[in-house]
Write a protein that holds these residues in place. Structure first.
Motif, PDB file in Angstrom:
ATOM      1  N   GLN A   4       0.834  -1.202   0.000  1.00  0.00           N
ATOM      2  CA  GLN A   4       0.000   0.000   0.000  1.00  0.00           C
ATOM      3  C   GLN A   4       0.875   1.260   0.000  1.00  0.00           C
ATOM      4  O   GLN A   4       0.570   2.243  -0.652  1.00  0.00           O
ATOM      5  CB  GLN A   4      -0.918   0.001   1.224  1.00  0.00           C
ATOM      6  N   GLY A   5       1.984   1.176   0.736  1.00  0.00           N
ATOM      7  CA  GLY A   5       2.915   2.308   0.767  1.00  0.00           C
ATOM      8  C   GLY A   5       3.530   2.570  -0.605  1.00  0.00           C
ATOM      9  O   GLY A   5       3.910   3.692  -0.914  1.00  0.00           O
ATOM     10  N   LEU A   6       3.599   1.525  -1.421  1.00  0.00           N
ATOM     11  CA  LEU A   6       4.150   1.701  -2.769  1.00  0.00           C
ATOM     12  C   LEU A   6       3.026   1.962  -3.768  1.00  0.00           C
ATOM     13  O   LEU A   6       3.217   1.836  -4.980  1.00  0.00           O
ATOM     14  CB  LEU A   6       4.951   0.467  -3.185  1.00  0.00           C
ATOM     15  N   SER A   7       1.844   2.318  -3.246  1.00  0.00           N
ATOM     16  CA  SER A   7       0.699   2.682  -4.090  1.00  0.00           C
ATOM     17  C   SER A   7       0.289   1.575  -5.054  1.00  0.00           C
ATOM     18  O   SER A   7       0.019   1.812  -6.216  1.00  0.00           O
ATOM     19  CB  SER A   7       0.999   3.955  -4.886  1.00  0.00           C
TER      20      SER A   7
END
Lengths: 139, 306, 228
Positions: free
Chosen positions: C74-77
């Motif tokens: 999620q942090g890397l979209s």
């Protein structure tokens, strides 16, 4: 290089968060021109350089510089950069002289009145401080 | 100009608390935004909703003109490493950077390498063994090196020492100058980041209580100190955001600017004028919003009545 | 599609987890079994259940993939859909590779007379007694089912925390008890017994595959609204 030290000094001494920063940038450049640090027709650092140096937002730095462009103090040369206009120093000195009364003389007179210092006495004090500065500067 | 983020009436509540309350926002491209507020004010919740990592109860979020939820086109242009970002257990910083390089199309490996040196980050140690500051550095490096069109920094300085924090701010200004993009910097250390911001959004208890250009906020309030009576008369009719009393003295912060004549008047009344920094203003607005809450009043300010 | 492949590559950034450790588990459990076989003064066939050790590792990986790799993704979209696609693709590939490895080692096992000590590790009699692809299908289905049990349980935990897991656990229990009661009520135990007896290795693999598919669907729907 002592770039970091200079930078820390720059932002600590010059940027005051309670006044619009673009004004402070503009004033700082004006000061450099009046003092002769920035000569007429000399190139002014880029807005990104100002931003990095003072650790401020580049758009804010640009606003400060553009204000001087609007005033005719600086001029842009496409693709090359920003330069100090000829006659900029004289114009700035003239403007500062106009502001001198409001900014310095009035508060001084007010404080003098409060302390019961007569205008003549005040003038004498100014004369004395003049010689003191000259002596101080010479030593 | 097209906006990067449009938020309409965004609300989110958890079982017994309101995290976001009818938030309306609009963010323009290529600016550095400060998302300021106290811990727990709703900053991370808001950023989670903007990146479709979390789900609102109601309201609408548009990023680059579209709903970000499960939207590859939109998400691939965003980077949001949260303050409490989790990494796979076995990952070292090197693994994390290599992964990030796979997904951010503007990823700059050279910049990442330089930042690793700046922060003296041990890239081969597993992330779970890193200190709090080093963990923050991993997030900061991913955020900067991603060069994502919309980058969020969520309290990026936690655990970083003063030198590392300055390095982060320097690198941010430098890289942003060369590659302008939209940056949202969430922080509760306002003084540290204030000069970097072009626009300030202050959130408190899930509500936006300030949303303005940083430059128009600077100098938008002033403090008057002097005998309470005189201060009261002088500030008659102005919007007051903060009052401190000490014996017969008062220190009152009011909104607006003073004309030259007013400054002279203040000086003649023996009143002292002091500028208000962005941080002071945010703190006072936050306190005053809380005060308005207590008084069940809708306004965030009080009039001086004397 | 490219991003799905990248999810797969991302998880392989650290090869150790998906390739190194499984190989070590296989080697260690096999080595241990072999030593025991060699020590046992017994000429009959000696079977070991050691090969399932690596299957359980998949269960743990399924959990970890969701609790840690998902928040990172999620942090890397990465969209949930892409994460799911890449992760399932990765696990399928690894499961397939291990199944193939087991299959080939099984052939070797038979060719070497049970590694020279009449041992059975990869080519368990129960498994190889049938068509050649039977052990392959069985290993694959089992691994995928175990992976999805871990993955879904972790997804449920992510979305609804402990309450979710308790409710899901209770739901499964109530479902099973309900089914038992219903079967009792209908007097269908004999039929059930017949059904169970009639099962062979392939049909069990098939059932496991169906279970894995159902779990996959459930995992995906749960993941769609999971937060990191």
């Amino acid at each position: 290089m002592t770039g970091h030290q200079v930078r820390a000094l720059g932002s600590a001494v010059l940027i005051d968060d309670s006044r619009p920063i673009f004004l402070q940038i503009a004033e700082r450049i004006e000061g450099d021109i009046i003092e002769g640090t920035l000569q007429e027709e000399a190139q002014v650092p880029s807005t990104n350089a100002f931003a990095s140096f003072y650790r401020i937002n580049p758009a804010t730095a640009a606003k400060g510089v553009n204000r001087l462009v609007d005033d005719g103090i600086l001029y842009k040369q496409r693709g090359i950069g920003m330069f100090v206009a000829t006659g900029a120093r004289a114009a700035l000195v003239q403007r500062r002289r106009e502001q001198f009364f409001d900014q310095y003389v009035q508060p001084l007179a007010r404080e003098a009145r409060k302390l019961g210092i007569e205008p003549l006495e005040l003038a004498e004090m100014i004369r004395q401080s003049e010689t003191a500065t000259v002596h101080g500067g010479a030593s | 100009m097209k906006t990067v983020i449009e938020v309409r009436n965004l609300s989110k509540s958890y079982r017994n608390s309101v995290a976001l309350d009818s938030v309306i926002l609009s963010l323009e491209p290529d600016r550095i935004y400060g998302l300021l507020g106290r811990n727990g004010a709703g900053k991370t919740t808001l950023m989670s909703m903007l990146t479709a990592q979390g789900f609102p109860n109601s309201g609408e979020v548009k990023v680059f003109g579209e709903d970000p939820y499960e939207n590859e086109q939109v998400l691939s242009r965003i980077c949001f490493i949260r303050e409490s970002q989790k990494y796979p257990d076995s990952f070292s910083a090197k693994h994390a950077f290599r992964s990030a390089a796979l997904f951010f199309k503007n990823w700059d490996q050279e910049l990442a390498g330089r930042l690793v040196e700046d922060f003296q980050l041990p890239v081969k140690r597993t992330i779970k063994k890193l200190s709090r500051g080093q963990l923050s550095a991993v997030g900061v490096i991913i955020g900067l090196a991603s060069r994502a069109e919309l980058t969020f920094f969520d309290e990026p300085y936690l655990g970083l020492d003063a030198v590392a924090r300055q390095l982060f701010y320097d690198r941010l200004v430098e890289d942003y100058g060369r590659y302008p993009r939209t940056i949202v910097l969430s922080s509760h250390l306002i003084d540290e980041v204030a000069n970097l911001l072009e626009h300030v959004i202050v959130i408190d208890k899930g509500r936006i209580i300030m949303d303005d250009d940083a430059e128009s906020i600077r100098g938008s309030a002033f403090t008057v100190v002097g005998s309470a009576d005189k201060v009261g008369t002088f500030l008659q009719g102005r919007e007051i955001i903060h009052t401190d009393n000490f014996a017969s003295l008062a220190s009152v912060t009011a909104v607006g600017t003073l004309s030259r004549a007013e400054k002279t008047e203040a000086a003649e009344l023996g009143l002292e004028l002091a500028p208000v920094s962005l941080q002071q203003l945010v703190v006072r607005k936050t306190i005053s919003a809380a005060g308005a809450d207590l008084g069940a009043s809708k306004t965030s300010s009080l009039e001086v009545t004397r | 599609m490219n991003r799905v492949v990248n999810v797969l590559r991302m998880q392989l950034v650290n090869r150790w987890i998906f390739i190194g450790i499984p190989l070590i588990i296989i080697a260690a459990s096999f080595g241990l079994s072999w030593v025991i076989w060699a020590l046992v003064p017994f000429d009959e066939v000696k079977a070991s259940g050691g090969s399932q050790a690596v299957l359980w590792y998949f269960f743990a990986l399924g959990i970890q993939s969701l609790t840690l790799t998902f928040p990172f993704s999620q942090g890397l979209s990465i969209t949930r859909k892409t994460f799911f696609g890449g992760t399932v693709a990765l696990f399928s590939l690894i499961a397939l590779a291990i199944s193939l490895l087991f299959f080939l080692l099984g052939l070797l096992e038979k060719a070497t007379g049970g590694w020279g000590v009449n041992g059975q590790f990869f080519a368990l009699e129960w498994l190889v007694d049938g068509p050649w692809y039977q052990p392959l299908a069985f290993y694959l289905a089992t691994m995928m089912a175990l992976f999805f049990i871990g993955f879904w349980a972790a997804t449920i935990y992510k979305r609804w925390q402990t309450t979710g897991l308790v409710v899901a656990g209770l739901g499964v229990a109530v479902g099973l008890v309900g089914a038992a009661l219903w079967i009792n009520f209908q007097g269908q135990w004999p039929q059930i017994g017949e059904f169970l007896v009639s099962q062979n290795q392939m049909s069990i693999a098939g059932l496991l595959a169906v279970v894995a598919l159902v779990l996959a669907g459930g995992s995906y729907l749960t993941l769609r609204r999971a937060i990191p």
